[in-house]
Design an enzyme around this catalytic site. Sequence first.
Site, mmCIF file in Angstrom:
data_model
loop_
_atom_site.group_PDB
_atom_site.id
_atom_site.type_symbol
_atom_site.label_atom_id
_atom_site.label_comp_id
_atom_site.label_asym_id
_atom_site.label_seq_id
_atom_site.Cartn_x
_atom_site.Cartn_y
_atom_site.Cartn_z
ATOM 1 N N SER A 120 0.843 -1.192 0.000
ATOM 2 C CA SER A 120 0.000 0.000 0.000
ATOM 3 C C SER A 120 0.871 1.232 0.000
ATOM 4 O O SER A 120 1.896 1.283 0.692
ATOM 5 C CB SER A 120 -0.889 -0.014 1.221
ATOM 6 O OG SER A 120 -1.326 1.282 1.529
ATOM 7 N N CYS A 121 0.453 2.263 -0.745
ATOM 8 C CA CYS A 121 1.272 3.486 -0.792
ATOM 9 C C CYS A 121 1.224 4.206 0.551
ATOM 10 O O CYS A 121 1.951 5.142 0.780
ATOM 11 C CB CYS A 121 0.816 4.408 -1.917
ATOM 12 S SG CYS A 121 -0.775 5.163 -1.658
ATOM 13 N N GLY A 122 0.363 3.754 1.432
ATOM 14 C CA GLY A 122 0.287 4.383 2.746
ATOM 15 C C GLY A 122 1.159 3.716 3.793
ATOM 16 O O GLY A 122 1.130 4.063 4.943
ATOM 17 N N MET A 123 1.942 2.749 3.392
ATOM 18 C CA MET A 123 2.752 2.024 4.380
ATOM 19 C C MET A 123 4.172 2.529 4.443
ATOM 20 O O MET A 123 4.685 3.105 3.573
ATOM 21 C CB MET A 123 2.758 0.543 4.030
ATOM 22 C CG MET A 123 1.397 -0.082 4.197
ATOM 23 S SD MET A 123 0.835 -0.080 5.914
ATOM 24 C CE MET A 123 -0.642 0.834 5.856
ATOM 25 N N GLY B 335 1.025 8.514 3.131
ATOM 26 C CA GLY B 335 1.579 8.000 1.878
ATOM 27 C C GLY B 335 1.444 9.003 0.747
ATOM 28 O O GLY B 335 1.530 10.216 0.961
#
Lengths: 123, 381
Positions: A120-123, B335
Amino acid sequence: MTQDETTPGSALAGRDSGKVRFLAGREVFFDADGFLADPSQWSEEIADLLARESGIERLEKDHWQVIRFIRDYYLQNGRAPLHRELKKGVGMSLMEIEIRFPGGIKQGARLLAGLPNPKSCGM
Amino acid sequence: MIYLDNAATTFPKPREVLERMVDLYAAKGVSPGRGGYDCAQEADELVSGVRKRLCRFFGGDDPDRVIFAANATDALNLVIQGTVKPGGHVVSSQLEHNSVLRPLQHLREAGLIDYDLVPFDGQGFLDPDDFSRAIRPQTQLAVLTHTSNVLGTIQPVEAIGAVCREKGVPLVLDTAQSAGLVSIDISAWGVSALAFTGHKSLLGPTGIGGLILRKSFDVRPTRFGGTGIDSQELIHTQTYPHRLEAGTLNILGILGLMSALEYLDKQGMEEILRRERALARRLWEGMAGLKRIKLYGGPAWDRRVGVVLANIEGMLPADVGAILDGDFGIATRVGLHCAPLVHRTLGTGRAGGVRFSVGPFNTEEEIDQAVEAMARISRSR
Protein backbone atom coordinates in the site's frame (compact mmCIF):
# COMPACT_ATOMS: atom_id res chain seq x y z
CA MET A 1 29.08 -11.79 7.62
CA THR A 2 27.30 -10.27 4.66
CA GLN A 3 28.06 -10.19 1.01
CA ASP A 4 25.90 -8.35 -1.50
CA GLU A 5 25.28 -9.61 -4.98
CA THR A 6 23.39 -8.05 -7.82
CA THR A 7 20.10 -9.45 -8.96
CA PRO A 8 20.70 -10.36 -12.64
CA GLY A 9 21.19 -14.06 -13.15
CA SER A 10 19.87 -14.96 -9.73
CA ALA A 11 16.62 -16.63 -8.87
CA LEU A 12 15.32 -13.17 -8.03
CA ALA A 13 15.79 -11.76 -11.51
CA GLY A 14 12.72 -9.87 -12.56
CA ARG A 15 11.34 -9.56 -9.03
CA ASP A 16 10.76 -5.87 -8.25
CA SER A 17 14.42 -4.86 -8.74
CA GLY A 18 15.28 -6.63 -5.50
CA LYS A 19 18.58 -8.19 -4.68
CA VAL A 20 20.01 -11.34 -3.30
CA ARG A 21 22.47 -11.22 -0.44
CA PHE A 22 24.57 -13.83 1.25
CA LEU A 23 23.53 -13.68 4.89
CA ALA A 24 23.94 -16.13 7.75
CA GLY A 25 25.46 -18.68 5.45
CA ARG A 26 22.86 -18.65 2.69
CA GLU A 27 21.29 -16.67 -0.12
CA VAL A 28 18.54 -14.39 1.10
CA PHE A 29 16.23 -12.52 -1.26
CA PHE A 30 15.19 -8.93 -0.63
CA ASP A 31 12.88 -6.57 -2.44
CA ALA A 32 13.87 -3.09 -3.56
CA ASP A 33 12.95 -1.62 -0.17
CA GLY A 34 15.03 -4.08 1.81
CA PHE A 35 12.17 -6.32 2.97
CA LEU A 36 12.58 -10.07 2.82
CA ALA A 37 11.05 -11.24 -0.45
CA ASP A 38 10.17 -14.56 1.18
CA PRO A 39 9.14 -14.35 4.86
CA SER A 40 10.06 -18.00 5.36
CA GLN A 41 13.74 -17.09 4.90
CA TRP A 42 13.66 -15.17 8.17
CA SER A 43 15.77 -16.26 11.12
CA GLU A 44 16.82 -14.62 14.35
CA GLU A 45 20.35 -14.42 13.00
CA ILE A 46 19.17 -12.52 9.95
CA ALA A 47 17.11 -10.20 12.15
CA ASP A 48 20.24 -9.53 14.21
CA LEU A 49 22.31 -8.74 11.13
CA LEU A 50 19.66 -6.43 9.67
CA ALA A 51 19.22 -4.72 13.02
CA ARG A 52 22.92 -3.94 13.19
CA GLU A 53 22.79 -2.49 9.70
CA SER A 54 19.88 -0.30 10.78
CA GLY A 55 21.89 1.12 13.68
CA ILE A 56 20.77 -1.11 16.55
CA GLU A 57 23.96 -2.33 18.16
CA ARG A 58 22.25 -5.30 19.78
CA LEU A 59 18.63 -6.42 19.81
CA GLU A 60 17.46 -6.18 23.41
CA LYS A 61 14.60 -7.94 25.17
CA ASP A 62 12.03 -5.28 24.27
CA HIS A 63 13.11 -5.35 20.60
CA TRP A 64 12.60 -9.11 20.53
CA GLN A 65 9.26 -8.77 22.26
CA VAL A 66 8.05 -6.56 19.40
CA ILE A 67 9.67 -8.61 16.64
CA ARG A 68 8.37 -11.92 17.96
CA PHE A 69 4.86 -10.61 18.50
CA ILE A 70 4.68 -9.20 14.95
CA ARG A 71 6.13 -12.36 13.46
CA ASP A 72 3.99 -14.79 15.45
CA TYR A 73 0.90 -12.76 14.67
CA TYR A 74 1.75 -12.79 10.98
CA LEU A 75 2.33 -16.53 10.91
CA GLN A 76 -0.98 -17.17 12.68
CA ASN A 77 -3.12 -14.65 10.82
CA GLY A 78 -1.43 -14.10 7.48
CA ARG A 79 -1.21 -10.34 8.02
CA ALA A 80 0.47 -7.81 10.26
CA PRO A 81 -1.31 -6.97 13.51
CA LEU A 82 -3.64 -3.97 13.61
CA HIS A 83 -2.21 -0.98 15.43
CA ARG A 84 -4.34 -1.64 18.53
CA GLU A 85 -3.42 -5.34 18.47
CA LEU A 86 0.27 -4.50 18.33
CA LYS A 87 -0.04 -2.03 21.18
CA LYS A 88 -1.93 -4.48 23.37
CA GLY A 89 0.21 -7.44 22.37
CA VAL A 90 3.53 -5.91 23.35
CA GLY A 91 2.27 -3.64 26.12
CA MET A 92 3.91 -0.56 24.65
CA SER A 93 2.53 2.48 22.93
CA LEU A 94 3.24 2.77 19.23
CA MET A 95 5.34 5.82 20.02
CA GLU A 96 7.49 3.69 22.30
CA ILE A 97 7.85 1.04 19.61
CA GLU A 98 8.71 3.62 16.97
CA ILE A 99 11.48 5.08 19.12
CA ARG A 100 13.11 1.69 19.69
CA PHE A 101 13.69 0.99 16.01
CA PRO A 102 15.74 3.43 13.91
CA GLY A 103 13.66 2.49 10.86
CA GLY A 104 10.47 3.07 12.84
CA ILE A 105 7.53 0.67 12.95
CA LYS A 106 6.78 -0.20 9.33
CA GLN A 107 10.29 -0.13 7.94
CA GLY A 108 12.03 -1.04 11.16
CA ALA A 109 10.18 -3.47 13.41
CA ARG A 110 8.13 -4.98 10.63
CA LEU A 111 11.12 -5.37 8.36
CA LEU A 112 13.21 -7.00 11.10
CA ALA A 113 10.33 -9.39 11.80
CA GLY A 114 10.64 -10.57 8.21
CA LEU A 115 7.16 -9.58 7.12
CA PRO A 116 6.58 -8.83 3.44
CA ASN A 117 6.73 -5.26 2.25
CA PRO A 118 3.29 -3.70 2.63
CA LYS A 119 2.59 -2.61 -0.94
CA SER A 120 0.00 0.00 0.00
CA CYS A 121 1.27 3.49 -0.79
CA GLY A 122 0.29 4.38 2.75
CA MET A 123 2.75 2.02 4.38
CA MET B 1 -12.19 7.35 16.58
CA ILE B 2 -11.51 10.88 15.42
CA TYR B 3 -12.01 10.55 11.69
CA LEU B 4 -9.83 12.90 9.65
CA ASP B 5 -9.77 10.96 6.39
CA ASN B 6 -12.78 12.55 4.77
CA ALA B 7 -10.94 13.21 1.50
CA ALA B 8 -10.81 9.43 1.04
CA THR B 9 -14.48 9.05 1.88
CA THR B 10 -16.68 11.00 4.24
CA PHE B 11 -17.50 9.09 7.40
CA PRO B 12 -19.88 8.64 9.00
CA LYS B 13 -22.61 9.19 6.45
CA PRO B 14 -25.69 11.00 7.75
CA ARG B 15 -28.00 8.36 9.15
CA GLU B 16 -31.04 9.96 7.52
CA VAL B 17 -29.36 9.58 4.11
CA LEU B 18 -28.71 5.89 4.71
CA GLU B 19 -32.18 5.23 6.09
CA ARG B 20 -33.96 6.99 3.24
CA MET B 21 -31.79 5.15 0.72
CA VAL B 22 -32.60 1.76 2.20
CA ASP B 23 -36.32 2.56 2.57
CA LEU B 24 -36.57 3.64 -1.07
CA TYR B 25 -34.59 0.63 -2.22
CA ALA B 26 -36.83 -1.69 -0.22
CA ALA B 27 -39.86 -0.14 -1.90
CA LYS B 28 -38.63 0.53 -5.44
CA GLY B 29 -35.40 -1.40 -5.92
CA VAL B 30 -36.28 -3.06 -9.22
CA SER B 31 -34.48 -2.71 -12.53
CA PRO B 32 -35.42 0.82 -13.60
CA GLY B 33 -37.20 1.12 -16.94
CA ARG B 34 -36.48 -2.46 -17.94
CA GLY B 35 -39.92 -3.99 -17.28
CA GLY B 36 -43.45 -3.18 -18.32
CA TYR B 37 -44.77 -3.14 -14.77
CA ASP B 38 -45.57 -0.07 -12.73
CA CYS B 39 -42.81 -0.47 -10.18
CA ALA B 40 -40.15 -0.52 -12.92
CA GLN B 41 -41.58 2.69 -14.32
CA GLU B 42 -41.61 4.28 -10.88
CA ALA B 43 -38.00 3.27 -10.35
CA ASP B 44 -37.16 4.77 -13.72
CA GLU B 45 -38.86 8.00 -12.72
CA LEU B 46 -36.79 8.11 -9.56
CA VAL B 47 -33.59 7.64 -11.58
CA SER B 48 -34.66 10.32 -14.07
CA GLY B 49 -35.38 12.64 -11.16
CA VAL B 50 -31.85 12.15 -9.84
CA ARG B 51 -30.42 12.89 -13.31
CA LYS B 52 -32.40 16.15 -13.40
CA ARG B 53 -31.29 17.05 -9.92
CA LEU B 54 -27.62 16.36 -10.66
CA CYS B 55 -27.85 18.30 -13.91
CA ARG B 56 -29.11 21.36 -12.02
CA PHE B 57 -26.63 20.84 -9.21
CA PHE B 58 -23.63 20.98 -11.53
CA GLY B 59 -24.98 23.52 -14.04
CA GLY B 60 -25.42 21.01 -16.87
CA ASP B 61 -27.68 21.63 -19.84
CA ASP B 62 -29.34 18.24 -20.45
CA PRO B 63 -30.42 15.66 -17.83
CA ASP B 64 -30.00 12.92 -20.44
CA ARG B 65 -26.31 13.77 -20.42
CA VAL B 66 -26.03 12.73 -16.80
CA ILE B 67 -24.27 9.38 -16.96
CA PHE B 68 -23.99 7.10 -13.94
CA ALA B 69 -20.72 5.36 -13.26
CA ALA B 70 -19.14 3.60 -10.30
CA ASN B 71 -17.09 6.56 -9.08
CA ALA B 72 -14.96 9.44 -10.37
CA THR B 73 -12.17 7.14 -11.58
CA ASP B 74 -14.66 5.13 -13.60
CA ALA B 75 -16.22 8.29 -15.01
CA LEU B 76 -12.82 9.72 -15.94
CA ASN B 77 -11.88 6.51 -17.73
CA LEU B 78 -15.16 6.70 -19.64
CA VAL B 79 -14.67 10.25 -20.79
CA ILE B 80 -10.93 10.10 -21.50
CA GLN B 81 -10.98 6.82 -23.38
CA GLY B 82 -14.18 7.75 -25.17
CA THR B 83 -12.85 11.05 -26.44
CA VAL B 84 -9.23 10.85 -27.54
CA LYS B 85 -8.23 9.49 -30.92
CA PRO B 86 -4.94 8.10 -32.21
CA GLY B 87 -2.33 10.80 -32.73
CA GLY B 88 -4.03 13.07 -30.25
CA HIS B 89 -2.64 15.08 -27.37
CA VAL B 90 -4.01 15.81 -23.90
CA VAL B 91 -3.11 18.59 -21.50
CA SER B 92 -3.45 17.95 -17.79
CA SER B 93 -1.59 18.89 -14.63
CA GLN B 94 0.94 17.70 -12.09
CA LEU B 95 -1.77 17.99 -9.46
CA GLU B 96 -3.78 15.09 -10.82
CA HIS B 97 -4.78 11.91 -9.08
CA ASN B 98 -3.89 8.57 -10.64
CA SER B 99 -7.50 8.43 -11.84
CA VAL B 100 -6.36 10.83 -14.56
CA LEU B 101 -2.65 10.06 -14.78
CA ARG B 102 -3.00 6.32 -15.27
CA PRO B 103 -5.57 6.40 -18.09
CA LEU B 104 -3.37 8.97 -19.85
CA GLN B 105 -0.25 6.91 -19.31
CA HIS B 106 -2.06 3.79 -20.50
CA LEU B 107 -3.05 5.54 -23.72
CA ARG B 108 0.47 6.89 -24.19
CA GLU B 109 2.02 3.46 -23.73
CA ALA B 110 -0.48 2.02 -26.20
CA GLY B 111 0.95 4.49 -28.71
CA LEU B 112 -2.35 6.33 -29.09
CA ILE B 113 -1.73 9.74 -27.58
CA ASP B 114 0.82 11.97 -25.96
CA TYR B 115 0.20 14.27 -23.03
CA ASP B 116 1.75 17.18 -21.15
CA LEU B 117 1.27 18.06 -17.51
CA VAL B 118 1.42 21.68 -16.42
CA PRO B 119 3.15 22.44 -13.10
CA PHE B 120 1.66 23.99 -9.97
CA ASP B 121 3.12 26.82 -7.90
CA GLY B 122 4.49 26.69 -4.36
CA GLN B 123 1.04 27.16 -2.90
CA GLY B 124 -0.49 24.36 -4.99
CA PHE B 125 -2.26 26.37 -7.70
CA LEU B 126 -2.23 26.07 -11.48
CA ASP B 127 -1.69 29.02 -13.82
CA PRO B 128 -4.17 29.28 -16.74
CA ASP B 129 -1.34 30.65 -18.91
CA ASP B 130 0.51 27.36 -18.50
CA PHE B 131 -2.54 25.55 -19.89
CA SER B 132 -2.63 27.97 -22.79
CA ARG B 133 1.04 27.35 -23.59
CA ALA B 134 0.69 23.56 -23.33
CA ILE B 135 -2.16 23.32 -25.83
CA ARG B 136 -1.01 22.21 -29.30
CA PRO B 137 -2.86 21.93 -32.60
CA GLN B 138 -3.21 18.17 -31.89
CA THR B 139 -4.66 18.70 -28.39
CA GLN B 140 -7.99 16.89 -28.14
CA LEU B 141 -8.71 17.26 -24.46
CA ALA B 142 -7.73 19.09 -21.30
CA VAL B 143 -8.28 17.31 -17.97
CA LEU B 144 -8.12 19.16 -14.69
CA THR B 145 -8.71 18.42 -11.05
CA HIS B 146 -10.97 21.01 -9.49
CA THR B 147 -9.43 20.53 -6.06
CA SER B 148 -6.15 18.85 -5.18
CA ASN B 149 -6.67 15.77 -3.02
CA VAL B 150 -3.25 16.34 -1.44
CA LEU B 151 -3.14 20.09 -0.85
CA GLY B 152 -6.83 20.97 -0.89
CA THR B 153 -6.30 23.86 -3.29
CA ILE B 154 -9.23 24.90 -5.49
CA GLN B 155 -8.06 25.55 -9.02
CA PRO B 156 -9.05 28.54 -11.21
CA VAL B 157 -11.38 26.48 -13.40
CA GLU B 158 -13.24 29.41 -14.86
CA ALA B 159 -10.03 30.99 -16.18
CA ILE B 160 -8.72 27.67 -17.48
CA GLY B 161 -12.13 27.00 -19.04
CA ALA B 162 -11.89 30.32 -20.87
CA VAL B 163 -8.45 29.36 -22.22
CA CYS B 164 -9.75 25.98 -23.41
CA ARG B 165 -12.83 27.53 -25.01
CA GLU B 166 -10.69 30.07 -26.86
CA LYS B 167 -8.46 27.28 -28.16
CA GLY B 168 -11.37 24.98 -28.98
CA VAL B 169 -10.26 22.24 -26.59
CA PRO B 170 -12.89 20.47 -24.45
CA LEU B 171 -12.18 20.66 -20.73
CA VAL B 172 -12.91 17.72 -18.42
CA LEU B 173 -13.20 18.57 -14.73
CA ASP B 174 -12.48 16.04 -11.97
CA THR B 175 -14.60 17.09 -9.00
CA ALA B 176 -13.85 14.11 -6.75
CA GLN B 177 -12.80 16.44 -3.93
CA SER B 178 -15.09 19.38 -4.57
CA ALA B 179 -18.53 18.04 -5.53
CA GLY B 180 -20.87 18.63 -2.61
CA LEU B 181 -18.60 21.23 -1.07
CA VAL B 182 -17.79 23.89 -3.66
CA SER B 183 -20.46 25.40 -5.88
CA ILE B 184 -19.96 24.32 -9.52
CA ASP B 185 -21.44 25.62 -12.78
CA ILE B 186 -20.02 23.81 -15.78
CA SER B 187 -22.05 25.82 -18.29
CA ALA B 188 -20.76 29.13 -16.96
CA TRP B 189 -17.21 27.82 -16.61
CA GLY B 190 -16.82 26.44 -20.12
CA VAL B 191 -16.43 22.86 -18.91
CA SER B 192 -17.41 20.15 -21.40
CA ALA B 193 -17.57 17.22 -18.98
CA LEU B 194 -17.50 16.79 -15.23
CA ALA B 195 -16.65 13.62 -13.34
CA PHE B 196 -17.95 13.21 -9.79
CA THR B 197 -18.12 10.61 -7.07
CA GLY B 198 -20.98 10.20 -4.65
CA HIS B 199 -19.21 9.03 -1.52
CA LYS B 200 -17.06 12.01 -0.60
CA SER B 201 -18.50 15.46 0.07
CA LEU B 202 -21.77 14.56 -1.62
CA LEU B 203 -22.25 12.31 1.45
CA GLY B 204 -23.73 9.41 -0.53
CA PRO B 205 -22.65 5.77 -0.54
CA THR B 206 -19.63 4.28 -2.29
CA GLY B 207 -20.09 2.72 -5.73
CA ILE B 208 -21.94 5.58 -7.36
CA GLY B 209 -20.59 8.52 -9.33
CA GLY B 210 -20.87 9.75 -12.84
CA LEU B 211 -20.34 12.19 -15.65
CA ILE B 212 -22.19 15.35 -16.55
CA LEU B 213 -21.70 16.07 -20.25
CA ARG B 214 -22.56 19.27 -22.06
CA LYS B 215 -24.89 18.85 -25.05
CA SER B 216 -22.14 20.06 -27.34
CA PHE B 217 -19.72 17.32 -26.28
CA ASP B 218 -19.93 13.72 -27.43
CA VAL B 219 -18.21 10.72 -25.90
CA ARG B 220 -17.85 7.38 -27.68
CA PRO B 221 -19.01 4.28 -25.80
CA THR B 222 -16.12 2.14 -24.59
CA ARG B 223 -18.22 -0.62 -23.06
CA PHE B 224 -21.25 -2.25 -24.45
CA GLY B 225 -24.23 -4.33 -23.39
CA GLY B 226 -27.82 -4.22 -22.27
CA THR B 227 -29.48 -0.83 -21.97
CA GLY B 228 -33.19 -1.58 -21.99
CA ILE B 229 -33.67 0.34 -25.24
CA ASP B 230 -32.97 -0.40 -28.93
CA SER B 231 -32.67 -4.06 -27.95
CA GLN B 232 -33.26 -5.30 -31.50
CA GLU B 233 -29.91 -3.84 -32.57
CA LEU B 234 -26.61 -5.63 -31.99
CA ILE B 235 -24.88 -2.27 -32.05
CA HIS B 236 -24.90 -0.47 -28.71
CA THR B 237 -27.38 2.41 -28.62
CA GLN B 238 -26.14 5.89 -29.42
CA THR B 239 -28.88 7.51 -27.33
CA TYR B 240 -27.82 9.29 -24.13
CA PRO B 241 -27.59 8.42 -21.30
CA HIS B 242 -27.70 4.72 -22.24
CA ARG B 243 -24.93 5.23 -24.80
CA LEU B 244 -22.46 5.31 -21.93
CA GLU B 245 -24.28 3.07 -19.45
CA ALA B 246 -24.19 -0.67 -20.02
CA GLY B 247 -25.92 -3.12 -17.71
CA THR B 248 -28.29 -2.63 -14.79
CA LEU B 249 -27.77 0.62 -12.95
CA ASN B 250 -26.67 0.84 -9.33
CA ILE B 251 -30.11 1.88 -8.18
CA LEU B 252 -29.23 1.61 -4.49
CA GLY B 253 -26.35 4.03 -5.07
CA ILE B 254 -28.52 6.36 -7.16
CA LEU B 255 -31.17 6.47 -4.44
CA GLY B 256 -28.42 7.13 -1.92
CA LEU B 257 -27.19 9.99 -4.05
CA MET B 258 -30.70 11.39 -4.22
CA SER B 259 -31.07 11.22 -0.45
CA ALA B 260 -27.65 12.84 -0.03
CA LEU B 261 -28.54 15.72 -2.36
CA GLU B 262 -31.70 16.34 -0.35
CA TYR B 263 -29.63 16.33 2.83
CA LEU B 264 -27.10 18.79 1.38
CA ASP B 265 -29.92 21.09 0.32
CA LYS B 266 -31.14 21.22 3.89
CA GLN B 267 -27.71 21.69 5.42
CA GLY B 268 -26.38 24.20 2.91
CA MET B 269 -23.16 23.46 1.08
CA GLU B 270 -21.72 26.90 1.77
CA GLU B 271 -22.14 26.43 5.50
CA ILE B 272 -20.44 23.03 5.38
CA LEU B 273 -17.51 24.49 3.42
CA ARG B 274 -17.23 27.42 5.80
CA ARG B 275 -17.13 25.08 8.80
CA GLU B 276 -14.63 22.67 7.25
CA ARG B 277 -12.35 25.51 6.23
CA ALA B 278 -12.43 26.97 9.72
CA LEU B 279 -11.51 23.60 11.22
CA ALA B 280 -8.70 23.00 8.73
CA ARG B 281 -7.37 26.46 9.41
CA ARG B 282 -7.42 25.76 13.15
CA LEU B 283 -5.48 22.55 12.50
CA TRP B 284 -2.98 24.32 10.25
CA GLU B 285 -2.41 27.16 12.68
CA GLY B 286 -2.11 24.75 15.60
CA MET B 287 0.57 22.70 13.86
CA ALA B 288 2.34 25.68 12.28
CA GLY B 289 3.83 26.64 15.63
CA LEU B 290 5.23 23.20 16.40
CA LYS B 291 8.88 22.35 15.98
CA ARG B 292 9.81 19.57 13.56
CA ILE B 293 6.44 19.77 11.80
CA LYS B 294 6.41 20.71 8.15
CA LEU B 295 3.22 21.84 6.43
CA TYR B 296 2.77 21.94 2.68
CA GLY B 297 1.07 24.47 0.45
CA GLY B 298 -0.02 27.79 1.86
CA PRO B 299 -2.74 29.31 3.98
CA ALA B 300 -4.88 30.69 1.13
CA TRP B 301 -8.03 29.63 2.94
CA ASP B 302 -10.46 31.30 0.57
CA ARG B 303 -9.17 28.95 -2.15
CA ARG B 304 -8.83 25.76 -0.16
CA VAL B 305 -11.00 22.98 1.20
CA GLY B 306 -10.36 21.25 4.51
CA VAL B 307 -7.21 19.31 3.67
CA VAL B 308 -3.88 19.76 5.47
CA LEU B 309 -0.72 17.85 4.56
CA ALA B 310 2.00 17.52 7.19
CA ASN B 311 5.15 15.64 8.05
CA ILE B 312 7.26 15.29 11.16
CA GLU B 313 10.96 15.69 10.56
CA GLY B 314 12.84 12.41 10.96
CA MET B 315 9.77 10.20 11.03
CA LEU B 316 8.09 8.17 8.34
CA PRO B 317 4.58 9.42 7.61
CA ALA B 318 3.38 5.81 7.77
CA ASP B 319 4.60 5.60 11.35
CA VAL B 320 3.11 8.96 12.27
CA GLY B 321 -0.20 7.70 10.91
CA ALA B 322 0.15 4.44 12.84
CA ILE B 323 0.83 6.32 16.08
CA LEU B 324 -2.04 8.74 15.47
CA ASP B 325 -4.31 5.74 15.02
CA GLY B 326 -2.98 3.35 17.65
CA ASP B 327 -2.09 5.79 20.43
CA PHE B 328 -4.54 8.63 19.84
CA GLY B 329 -7.46 7.11 17.94
CA ILE B 330 -7.06 9.53 15.04
CA ALA B 331 -7.58 8.25 11.49
CA THR B 332 -5.61 10.00 8.75
CA ARG B 333 -4.35 9.00 5.33
CA VAL B 334 -0.61 8.62 4.92
CA GLY B 335 1.58 8.00 1.88
CA LEU B 336 1.24 9.31 -1.64
CA HIS B 337 -2.55 9.72 -1.81
CA CYS B 338 -2.54 8.27 -5.35
CA ALA B 339 -1.06 11.56 -6.53
CA PRO B 340 2.62 10.69 -6.99
CA LEU B 341 3.54 13.76 -9.02
CA VAL B 342 2.28 16.14 -6.37
CA HIS B 343 4.49 14.45 -3.82
CA ARG B 344 7.43 14.35 -6.20
CA THR B 345 7.14 18.11 -6.64
CA LEU B 346 6.82 18.67 -2.91
CA GLY B 347 9.93 16.57 -2.27
CA THR B 348 7.91 13.84 -0.56
CA GLY B 349 7.88 11.45 -3.49
CA ARG B 350 9.16 8.44 -1.61
CA ALA B 351 7.20 8.27 1.63
CA GLY B 352 4.55 10.94 1.10
CA GLY B 353 2.96 12.74 4.00
CA VAL B 354 0.22 12.65 6.60
CA ARG B 355 -3.03 14.03 5.23
CA PHE B 356 -5.66 15.37 7.60
CA SER B 357 -8.98 15.96 5.88
CA VAL B 358 -11.89 17.33 7.83
CA GLY B 359 -15.52 16.54 7.20
CA PRO B 360 -18.91 17.90 8.11
CA PHE B 361 -19.05 16.12 11.46
CA ASN B 362 -15.66 17.07 12.91
CA THR B 363 -15.50 19.41 15.89
CA GLU B 364 -13.02 21.97 17.23
CA GLU B 365 -12.27 19.62 20.13
CA GLU B 366 -11.24 16.88 17.72
CA ILE B 367 -8.99 19.26 15.84
CA ASP B 368 -7.36 20.37 19.08
CA GLN B 369 -6.76 16.73 20.01
CA ALA B 370 -5.11 16.17 16.64
CA VAL B 371 -2.83 19.16 17.17
CA GLU B 372 -1.94 17.93 20.66
CA ALA B 373 -1.24 14.43 19.31
CA MET B 374 1.07 15.80 16.62
CA ALA B 375 2.83 17.93 19.25
CA ARG B 376 3.43 14.87 21.43
CA ILE B 377 4.60 12.73 18.53
CA SER B 378 6.95 15.43 17.30
CA ARG B 379 8.57 15.57 20.74
CA SER B 380 8.94 11.79 21.02
CA ARG B 381 12.23 11.39 19.16
